[in-house]
Design a protein around this motif. Structure first.
Motif, mmCIF file in Angstrom:
data_model
loop_
_atom_site.group_PDB
_atom_site.id
_atom_site.type_symbol
_atom_site.label_atom_id
_atom_site.label_comp_id
_atom_site.label_asym_id
_atom_site.label_seq_id
_atom_site.Cartn_x
_atom_site.Cartn_y
_atom_site.Cartn_z
ATOM 1 N N LEU A 89 -0.033 104.015 -40.006
ATOM 2 C CA LEU A 89 -0.819 103.117 -41.163
ATOM 3 C C LEU A 89 -1.847 102.437 -39.984
ATOM 4 O O LEU A 89 -2.874 101.979 -40.286
ATOM 5 N N LEU A 90 -1.403 102.190 -38.920
ATOM 6 C CA LEU A 90 -2.100 101.475 -37.751
ATOM 7 C C LEU A 90 -3.484 102.386 -37.596
ATOM 8 O O LEU A 90 -4.800 101.945 -37.182
ATOM 9 N N TYR A 91 -2.900 103.705 -37.403
ATOM 10 C CA TYR A 91 -4.101 104.581 -36.853
ATOM 11 C C TYR A 91 -5.366 104.574 -37.898
ATOM 12 O O TYR A 91 -6.306 104.670 -37.615
ATOM 13 N N ILE A 92 -4.821 104.804 -38.978
ATOM 14 C CA ILE A 92 -5.730 104.830 -40.176
ATOM 15 C C ILE A 92 -6.822 103.557 -40.476
ATOM 16 O O ILE A 92 -7.749 103.596 -40.415
ATOM 17 N N GLY A 93 -5.894 102.501 -40.158
ATOM 18 C CA GLY A 93 -6.756 101.201 -40.344
ATOM 19 C C GLY A 93 -7.700 101.054 -39.148
ATOM 20 O O GLY A 93 -8.831 100.765 -39.450
ATOM 21 N N ILE A 94 -7.421 101.509 -37.966
ATOM 22 C CA ILE A 94 -8.322 101.533 -36.937
ATOM 23 C C ILE A 94 -9.505 102.452 -37.046
ATOM 24 O O ILE A 94 -10.638 102.203 -36.863
ATOM 25 N N ALA A 120 -7.042 93.203 -33.233
ATOM 26 C CA ALA A 120 -5.650 92.902 -33.762
ATOM 27 C C ALA A 120 -4.834 94.135 -34.232
ATOM 28 O O ALA A 120 -3.649 94.040 -33.674
ATOM 29 N N LEU A 121 -5.381 95.274 -34.655
ATOM 30 C CA LEU A 121 -4.610 96.461 -35.052
ATOM 31 C C LEU A 121 -4.080 97.190 -33.691
ATOM 32 O O LEU A 121 -2.833 97.511 -33.688
ATOM 33 N N THR A 122 -4.959 96.938 -32.862
ATOM 34 C CA THR A 122 -4.540 97.820 -31.483
ATOM 35 C C THR A 122 -3.411 96.875 -30.887
ATOM 36 O O THR A 122 -2.587 97.427 -30.199
ATOM 37 N N LEU A 126 0.315 98.212 -29.915
ATOM 38 C CA LEU A 126 1.051 98.205 -28.608
ATOM 39 C C LEU A 126 2.384 97.269 -28.636
ATOM 40 O O LEU A 126 3.189 97.637 -27.760
ATOM 41 N N MET A 127 2.235 96.324 -29.539
ATOM 42 C CA MET A 127 3.603 95.719 -29.600
ATOM 43 C C MET A 127 4.529 96.531 -30.326
ATOM 44 O O MET A 127 5.807 96.530 -30.180
ATOM 45 N N LEU A 128 4.443 97.198 -31.112
ATOM 46 C CA LEU A 128 5.045 98.226 -32.037
ATOM 47 C C LEU A 128 5.583 99.274 -30.777
ATOM 48 O O LEU A 128 6.704 99.772 -30.844
ATOM 49 N N THR A 129 4.776 99.866 -30.095
ATOM 50 C CA THR A 129 5.192 100.735 -29.336
ATOM 51 C C THR A 129 6.088 100.017 -28.237
ATOM 52 O O THR A 129 6.951 100.856 -27.436
#
Length: 140
Positions: A89-94, A120-122, A126-129
């Motif tokens: 979902l973050l990839y798609i948002g970016i 912010a999405l990036t 990074l926090m998720l990773t």
């Protein structure tokens, strides 16, 4: 007795909703594959006819990759035992935000705010990773 009945009814509802969701995602996947192939046809048509409008072609390429990302997300949903990874979902948002900035580059202040959204999405990714790596280290 009533508790057993309610438990069975709850399980039936969960199974029914899961089935409806799965069928809907399969249908949506086929629709997205159709649009993906259609967008690929349009890109090839522009390439063969010599269209020189770079922004229009780049917009089509980014739309193609958005369709591709959604199709791969649906495939991942079924591979990951019926759940959507947050990273997709973050990839798609970016990707969608970058596409919007490229296609609609007339509004500088809006592009600045969208760029902040990409940052912010990036950072979220990074926090998720980082959290995922820490969880994997704890398991080992």
């Amino acid at each position: 007795m009533l508790e057993l009945f309610l438990r069975k009814k709850r399980q039936y509802l969960i199974t029914t909703y899961q089935f409806i969701l799965n069928v809907s995602l399969i249908v949506l996947g086929f629709i997205l594959v159709y649009f993906l192939l259609r967008e690929l046809f349009y890109i090839m048509n522009d390439a063969l006819t010599g269209n020189n409008n770079v922004h229009k072609i780049l917009g089509k390429v980014l739309v193609f990759f958005l369709y591709f990302a959604f199709v791969s997300m649906i495939m991942t949903y079924f591979k990951e035992s019926y759940h959507f990874p947050l990273s997709y979902l973050l990839y798609i948002g970016i990707t969608a935000t970058i596409r919007f900035i490229i296609v609609n580059n007339n509004y500088q202040i809006g592009s600045l705010f969208l760029s902040l959204g990409i940052i912010a999405l990036t950072i979220s990714y990074l926090m998720l990773t980082k959290k995922r790596l820490e969880d994997n280290e704890r398991r080992i």
